[in-house]
Design a protein around this motif. Structure first.
Motif, short mmCIF file in Angstrom:
data_model
loop_
_atom_site.label_atom_id
_atom_site.label_comp_id
_atom_site.label_asym_id
_atom_site.label_seq_id
_atom_site.Cartn_x
_atom_site.Cartn_y
_atom_site.Cartn_z
N GLU A 122 8.05 -15.56 106.62
CA GLU A 122 6.98 -16.19 105.84
C GLU A 122 7.53 -16.93 104.62
O GLU A 122 6.93 -17.88 104.14
N SER A 123 8.66 -16.51 104.12
CA SER A 123 9.21 -17.14 102.92
C SER A 123 10.31 -18.16 103.24
O SER A 123 11.09 -18.55 102.37
N ALA A 124 10.33 -18.65 104.47
CA ALA A 124 11.40 -19.55 104.92
C ALA A 124 11.51 -20.82 104.09
O ALA A 124 12.60 -21.38 103.97
N PHE A 125 10.42 -21.27 103.51
CA PHE A 125 10.45 -22.53 102.76
C PHE A 125 10.28 -22.32 101.25
O PHE A 125 10.05 -23.28 100.52
N ASP A 126 10.40 -21.09 100.79
CA ASP A 126 10.23 -20.81 99.37
C ASP A 126 11.38 -21.35 98.52
O ASP A 126 11.18 -21.74 97.37
N VAL A 127 12.57 -21.36 99.07
CA VAL A 127 13.74 -21.83 98.33
C VAL A 127 14.19 -23.16 98.93
O VAL A 127 14.43 -23.25 100.14
N VAL A 128 14.29 -24.14 98.08
CA VAL A 128 14.75 -25.46 98.51
C VAL A 128 16.27 -25.49 98.41
O VAL A 128 16.83 -25.27 97.33
N PRO A 129 16.96 -25.73 99.54
CA PRO A 129 18.43 -25.82 99.47
C PRO A 129 18.87 -26.92 98.51
O PRO A 129 18.19 -27.94 98.36
N ALA A 130 19.99 -26.70 97.86
CA ALA A 130 20.48 -27.65 96.86
C ALA A 130 20.61 -29.06 97.43
O ALA A 130 20.30 -30.05 96.74
N ASP A 131 21.05 -29.18 98.68
CA ASP A 131 21.23 -30.51 99.27
C ASP A 131 19.92 -31.13 99.75
O ASP A 131 19.91 -32.24 100.28
N LYS A 132 18.81 -30.43 99.57
CA LYS A 132 17.49 -30.95 99.97
C LYS A 132 16.55 -31.07 98.78
O LYS A 132 15.34 -31.10 98.93
N SER A 133 17.09 -31.13 97.58
CA SER A 133 16.26 -31.12 96.37
C SER A 133 15.26 -32.28 96.33
O SER A 133 14.20 -32.15 95.71
N GLU A 134 15.57 -33.39 97.00
CA GLU A 134 14.62 -34.51 97.00
C GLU A 134 13.38 -34.20 97.84
O GLU A 134 12.39 -34.94 97.80
N LYS A 181 11.61 -31.33 97.53
CA LYS A 181 10.97 -30.19 96.86
C LYS A 181 9.47 -30.11 97.16
O LYS A 181 8.96 -29.04 97.48
N GLU A 182 8.78 -31.22 97.07
CA GLU A 182 7.33 -31.23 97.31
C GLU A 182 7.02 -30.89 98.78
O GLU A 182 6.07 -30.16 99.07
N GLU A 183 7.82 -31.41 99.70
CA GLU A 183 7.61 -31.11 101.12
C GLU A 183 7.82 -29.62 101.39
O GLU A 183 7.07 -29.02 102.15
N TYR A 184 8.83 -29.04 100.78
CA TYR A 184 9.08 -27.60 100.95
C TYR A 184 7.90 -26.80 100.41
O TYR A 184 7.49 -25.81 101.00
N LYS A 185 7.38 -27.24 99.28
CA LYS A 185 6.22 -26.55 98.69
C LYS A 185 5.03 -26.60 99.65
O LYS A 185 4.34 -25.59 99.86
#
Length: 138
Positions: A97-109, A111-115
């Motif tokens: 369930e928490s698979a998208f809670d942390v944005v990998p450093a190389d995917k910081s752009e 952030k909103e999509e992960y949220k």
């Protein structure tokens, strides 16, 4: 009605090719004794069934489904979902369930999509759990 039947047939035909590709990949994995990818796919199908079942009553086509106009017996579906809910109650979902809670450093752009994905995954998990609670044998 013509549009509904045309859309239904087109949907089934169009999804058959990607499903065939998945089937080939999974059959090859089984031949090699690699069952984990197939198991994860099937577990995902279980969760999807539970989640989507809870959403059906809110669709425009639900009255057609309940009337039998979609050429399936709506009376069978509660029994089906009970079997799926019973399985999920005995076998917890491997989905994180928490698979998208942390944005990998190389995917910081992204952030909103992960949220957004994290929120959607939590809603999905809640629907799965609520459907299990409602339909699994007590």
């Amino acid at each position: 009605m013509y549009g509904i039947w045309t859309g239904l047939g087109a949907s089934l035909m169009l999804e058959s090719t990607p499903k065939g590709v998945l089937a080939v990949a999974n059959l090859k994995a089984l031949e090699l004794g690699k069952t984990e990818p197939l198991k994860l796919l099937l577990e995902s199908d279980v969760d999807q069934a539970l989640s989507y079942y809870s959403l059906q009553k809110d669709t425009w086509w639900y009255p057609l489904f309940k009337s039998g106009a979609l050429l399936v017996n709506p009376g069978d579906y509660e029994g089906y979902i009970r079997r799926v809910a019973n399985y999920r109650e005995l076998h917890p979902s491997p989905m994180n369930e928490s698979a998208f809670d942390v944005v990998p450093a190389d995917k910081s752009e992204y952030k909103e999509e992960y949220k957004q994905m994290a929120k959607a995954l939590r809603e999905h998990t809640k629907r799965v759990n609520d459907t299990v609670k409602k339909y699994a044998d007590k």
